[in-house]
Design an enzyme around this catalytic site. Structure first.
Site: not given
Ligand code: CO8
Length: 256
Positions: A65, A110, A113, A133
């Site tokens: 998400a 997400g 999921e 999460e």
């Molecule tokens: N949301 C928003 N932006 C994201 C997300 C995300 N989940 N994942 C990556 N991005 C963005 C980064 O912020 C970055 O943006 P920018 O270039 O502007 O800085 C761009 O994508 C590229 O990402 P990275 O530079 O971080 O790329 P890496 O290759 O270094 O890392 C990763 C890749 C390991 C996947 C890393 O991006 C990461 O850890 N992302 C987050 C993963 C995460 O925590 N996902 C779970 C999110 S919570 C969720 O899904 C809950 C679901 C249920 C929600 C229910 C509703 C309330």
């Protein structure tokens, strides 16, 4: 079909839906959910479609998400966002045609999921899956706590959910979270091959297999068996079943 966050391509009777926000690793924000719901409205009317494949653009399937969008949530918005995602994924799960996730890269939160609401999953050897999460002080909100334990069993589910660890495609295969792992360049050809095999089978048979199996997971065994017998019986009144059986007996391919 014209969406900001989705791309759709039809290869004969197989649809390929690509989640496309590569600048945010295809993270699911409100716009993606709105687009997904509009897409499902349209897709449900496309009667020639036999299988839907879902994949992601670039190096991610879906990285979760959208964390930025969630940053200002209070409990009301959090619950609404969770319910909206759950409803969308339930619609996807209930599509009458099979839905296959082609996991090309990160499938996190997400994104995992979303993949779990598909009927089954083919992964690139480079894919990484996880429910991170807990790293954000959160729990999954799109039914990850529910579908993961049903797919992988409670021990592996809690391991993934509690550690927030990213698991590699081979580990996901061992946990039966994905059904096949292939080299990255083979992901789409292999997924299309599997989709074509399914598309060559009886259309109603595939639809009913999905319906009865999925309904059965919500039922006691005796109720599920009754549903199976009812649907099994009803099929003998269809052209498809008569033709399938006759073709076998006459040693020819079915004409359906
Ligand atoms: N949301 C928003 N932006 C994201 C997300 C995300 N989940 N994942 C990556 N991005 C963005 C980064 O912020 C970055 O943006 P920018 O270039 O502007 O800085 C761009 O994508 C590229 O990402 P990275 O530079 O971080 O790329 P890496 O290759 O270094 O890392 C990763 C890749 C390991 C996947 C890393 O991006 C990461 O850890 N992302 C987050 C993963 C995460 O925590 N996902 C779970 C999110 S919570 C969720 O899904 C809950 C679901 C249920 C929600 C229910 C509703 C309330």
């Amino acid at each position: 079909m014209n969406y900001n966050t989705l791309k759709f391509e039809a290869k004969e009777n197989i649809g390929i839906l690509t989640i496309s926000r590569p600048e945010a690793l295809n993270a699911l924000n409100s716009e993606v959910f709105n687009d997904l719901n509009s897409f499902l409205d349209q897709f449900e009317t496309m009667e020639n479609m036999r299988v839907l494949i879902i994949t992601g653009e670039g190096k991610a399937f879906v990285a979760g998400a959208d964390i930025a969008e969630m940053s200002n949530f209070a409990s009301k918005e959090g619950k609404e966002f969770s319910e909206k995602g759950q409803d969308t994924f339930c619609r996807l799960e209930a599509l009458s045609v099979p839905v296959i996730a082609a996991i090309n890269g990160f499938a996190l939160g997400g994104g995992m999921e979303l993949a779990m609401s598909c009927d089954f999953r083919i992964a690139s050897s480079k894919a990484k899956l996880g429910q991170p999460e807990v790293n954000l002080g959160l729990i999954p909100g799109y039914a990850g706590t529910q579908r993961l334990s049903r797919l992988a069993g409670i021990g592996d589910a809690l391991f993934i959910l509690m550690t927030g660890e990213m698991i590699k495609a081979d580990q996901a295969l061992a946990m039966r979270l994905v059904q096949k792992v292939v080299e990255p360049e083979e992901l789409m050809p292999e997924t299309l091959k599997i989709a074509s095999i399914i598309a060559s089978k009886g259309k109603n048979a595939v639809k009913q297999v999905k319906y009865v199996t999925r309904q059965g997971t919500k039922m006691m065994l005796n109720a599920g068996q009754k549903l199976e017998a009812d649907v099994f019986g009803s099929m003998f009144d269809t052209y498809e079943t008569k033709e399938g059986i006759n073709a076998f007996l006459q040693k020819r391919n079915p004409n359906w």
